[in-house]
Design a protein around this motif. Structure first.
Motif, PDB file in Angstrom:
ATOM      1  N   ASP A 122      -3.591   5.038  -0.019  1.00 14.13           N
ATOM      2  CA  ASP A 122      -4.667   5.942   0.842  1.00 14.13           C
ATOM      3  C   ASP A 122      -5.486   6.274   0.365  1.00 14.13           C
ATOM      4  OD1 ASP A 122      -2.501   5.548   2.951  1.00 14.13           O
ATOM      5  OD2 ASP A 122      -1.467   7.638   2.606  1.00 14.13           O
ATOM      6  N   LYS A 123      -5.615   6.886  -0.780  1.00 15.43           N
ATOM      7  CA  LYS A 123      -6.640   7.436  -1.584  1.00 15.43           C
ATOM      8  C   LYS A 123      -7.803   6.366  -1.769  1.00 15.43           C
ATOM      9  CE  LYS A 123      -8.795  10.320  -4.943  1.00 15.43           C
ATOM     10  NZ  LYS A 123      -8.327  11.440  -5.844  1.00 15.43           N
ATOM     11  N   VAL A 124      -7.481   5.163  -2.093  1.00 16.23           N
ATOM     12  CA  VAL A 124      -8.397   4.007  -2.126  1.00 16.23           C
ATOM     13  C   VAL A 124      -8.958   3.642  -0.771  1.00 16.23           C
ATOM     14  CG1 VAL A 124      -8.648   1.482  -2.998  1.00 16.23           C
ATOM     15  CG2 VAL A 124      -7.068   3.106  -4.404  1.00 16.23           C
ATOM     16  N   LEU A 125      -8.182   3.558   0.242  1.00 12.87           N
ATOM     17  CA  LEU A 125      -8.611   3.387   1.548  1.00 12.87           C
ATOM     18  C   LEU A 125      -9.655   4.291   1.791  1.00 12.87           C
ATOM     19  CD1 LEU A 125      -5.558   2.118   3.308  1.00 12.87           C
ATOM     20  CD2 LEU A 125      -7.631   0.836   3.155  1.00 12.87           C
ATOM     21  N   ALA A 126      -9.483   5.583   1.548  1.00  7.12           N
ATOM     22  CA  ALA A 126     -10.312   6.829   1.806  1.00  7.12           C
ATOM     23  C   ALA A 126     -11.635   6.554   0.889  1.00  7.12           C
ATOM     24  CB  ALA A 126      -9.844   8.016   1.449  1.00  7.12           C
ATOM     25  N   LEU A 127     -11.630   5.899  -0.058  1.00  6.30           N
ATOM     26  CA  LEU A 127     -12.952   5.751  -0.939  1.00  6.30           C
ATOM     27  C   LEU A 127     -13.673   4.446  -0.484  1.00  6.30           C
ATOM     28  CD1 LEU A 127     -11.228   5.972  -4.536  1.00  6.30           C
ATOM     29  CD2 LEU A 127     -13.097   7.493  -3.513  1.00  6.30           C
ATOM     30  N   LEU A 128     -12.735   3.603   0.137  1.00  6.53           N
ATOM     31  CA  LEU A 128     -13.737   2.308   0.904  1.00  6.53           C
ATOM     32  C   LEU A 128     -14.185   2.620   2.317  1.00  6.53           C
ATOM     33  CD1 LEU A 128     -11.158  -0.476  -0.348  1.00  6.53           C
ATOM     34  CD2 LEU A 128     -13.627  -0.063  -1.148  1.00  6.53           C
ATOM     35  N   ALA A 129     -13.538   3.466   2.946  1.00  7.48           N
ATOM     36  CA  ALA A 129     -13.854   3.815   4.342  1.00  7.48           C
ATOM     37  C   ALA A 129     -15.286   3.973   4.722  1.00  7.48           C
ATOM     38  CB  ALA A 129     -13.007   4.646   4.964  1.00  7.48           C
ATOM     39  N   VAL A 180     -11.991  -1.770   6.576  1.00 11.22           N
ATOM     40  CA  VAL A 180     -11.122  -2.150   5.317  1.00 11.22           C
ATOM     41  C   VAL A 180     -10.052  -2.877   6.071  1.00 11.22           C
ATOM     42  CG1 VAL A 180     -10.027  -1.849   3.444  1.00 11.22           C
ATOM     43  CG2 VAL A 180     -12.168  -0.558   3.891  1.00 11.22           C
ATOM     44  N   HIS A 181      -9.715  -4.081   6.067  1.00 10.12           N
ATOM     45  CA  HIS A 181      -8.557  -4.768   6.947  1.00 10.12           C
ATOM     46  C   HIS A 181      -7.237  -4.246   6.008  1.00 10.12           C
ATOM     47  CE1 HIS A 181     -10.078  -8.078   9.636  1.00 10.12           C
ATOM     48  NE2 HIS A 181     -10.790  -6.912  10.055  1.00 10.12           N
ATOM     49  N   TYR A 182      -7.320  -4.135   4.671  1.00  7.29           N
ATOM     50  CA  TYR A 182      -6.245  -3.696   3.907  1.00  7.29           C
ATOM     51  C   TYR A 182      -6.675  -3.283   2.593  1.00  7.29           C
ATOM     52  CZ  TYR A 182      -5.762  -8.316   1.939  1.00  7.29           C
ATOM     53  OH  TYR A 182      -6.013  -9.528   1.150  1.00  7.29           O
ATOM     54  N   GLY A 227       8.773   0.246  -9.241  1.00  5.99           N
ATOM     55  CA  GLY A 227       7.975   0.573  -8.191  1.00  5.99           C
ATOM     56  C   GLY A 227       6.665   1.277  -8.596  1.00  5.99           C
ATOM     57  N   ASN A 228       6.382   1.638  -9.771  1.00  8.03           N
ATOM     58  CA  ASN A 228       5.223   2.208 -10.037  1.00  8.03           C
ATOM     59  C   ASN A 228       3.878   1.327  -9.999  1.00  8.03           C
ATOM     60  OD1 ASN A 228       6.650   4.558 -10.795  1.00  8.03           O
ATOM     61  ND2 ASN A 228       6.968   3.805 -12.846  1.00  8.03           N
ATOM     62  N   SER A 229       2.804   1.934  -9.920  1.00  5.68           N
ATOM     63  CA  SER A 229       1.507   1.179  -9.702  1.00  5.68           C
ATOM     64  C   SER A 229       1.163   0.458 -11.235  1.00  5.68           C
ATOM     65  CB  SER A 229       0.356   2.209  -9.388  1.00  5.68           C
ATOM     66  OG  SER A 229      -0.859   1.706  -9.646  1.00  5.68           O
ATOM     67  N   LYS A 230       0.853  -0.605 -10.952  1.00  2.44           N
ATOM     68  CA  LYS A 230       0.109  -1.487 -12.064  1.00  2.44           C
ATOM     69  C   LYS A 230      -1.302  -0.900 -12.340  1.00  2.44           C
ATOM     70  CE  LYS A 230       3.243  -5.404 -12.360  1.00  2.44           C
ATOM     71  NZ  LYS A 230       3.291  -6.855 -12.809  1.00  2.44           N
ATOM     72  N   GLY A 231      -1.917  -0.358 -11.685  1.00  2.00           N
ATOM     73  CA  GLY A 231      -3.140   0.338 -11.995  1.00  2.00           C
ATOM     74  C   GLY A 231      -4.474  -0.857 -11.267  1.00  2.00           C
ATOM     75  N   PHE A 232      -3.936  -1.550 -10.575  1.00  2.00           N
ATOM     76  CA  PHE A 232      -5.105  -2.422  -9.786  1.00  2.00           C
ATOM     77  C   PHE A 232      -4.408  -2.756  -8.333  1.00  2.00           C
ATOM     78  CE2 PHE A 232      -2.392  -5.549 -11.985  1.00  2.00           C
ATOM     79  CZ  PHE A 232      -2.491  -6.750 -10.913  1.00  2.00           C
ATOM     80  N   GLY A 233      -5.361  -3.127  -7.638  1.00  4.49           N
ATOM     81  CA  GLY A 233      -5.081  -3.617  -6.281  1.00  4.49           C
ATOM     82  C   GLY A 233      -6.112  -4.335  -5.577  1.00  4.49           C
ATOM     83  N   PHE A 234      -5.995  -4.791  -4.357  1.00  5.44           N
ATOM     84  CA  PHE A 234      -7.027  -5.937  -3.805  1.00  5.44           C
ATOM     85  C   PHE A 234      -7.006  -5.290  -2.394  1.00  5.44           C
ATOM     86  CE2 PHE A 234      -4.893  -8.380  -6.917  1.00  5.44           C
ATOM     87  CZ  PHE A 234      -5.793  -9.007  -7.420  1.00  5.44           C
ATOM     88  N   ALA A 235      -8.393  -5.185  -1.814  1.00  5.34           N
ATOM     89  CA  ALA A 235      -8.874  -4.982  -0.565  1.00  5.34           C
ATOM     90  C   ALA A 235      -9.556  -5.956   0.081  1.00  5.34           C
ATOM     91  CB  ALA A 235      -9.733  -3.665  -0.446  1.00  5.34           C
TER      92      ALA A 235
END
Length: 88
Positions: A15-22, A27-29, A39-47
């Motif tokens: 949600d925080k990253v989506l708020a940064l991109l919005a 942003v589709h996803y 279940g912990n974040s690996k520190g990266f993602g894709f938008a």
């Protein structure tokens, strides 16, 4: 355009990253890659942002920004990076 965001704090949420991109456009996803065991974040993602000019503006503005105490790196996802991220 698919964007890779690296260097995220383990505390940064999708949600925080989506708020940064919005502010830059639609942003589709955003998919935060997580460790399958913990279940912990690996520190990266894709938008995915469908408008390339908006995606480029987001990359330019957000790359190097400090988020939750970490300096993030934002760039266009290369095909091999996007594939490896989707598999996790």
């Amino acid at each position: 355009m698919k964007i890779m965001i690296r260097g995220l704090s383990r505390l940064t949420t999708e949600d925080k990253v989506l708020a940064l991109l919005a502010p830059y456009g639609l942003v589709h996803y955003f998919h935060l890659v997580k460790d399958s065991n913990t279940g912990n974040s690996k520190g990266f993602g894709f938008a995915f942002m469908p408008n390339p000019s908006q995606a480029k503006a987001a990359i330019k503005s957000l790359n190097g920004m400090e988020v939750d105490g970490q300096k993030i790196r934002v760039k266009k996802a290369e095909a091999s990076e996007a594939k490896s991220g989707d598999d996790q």
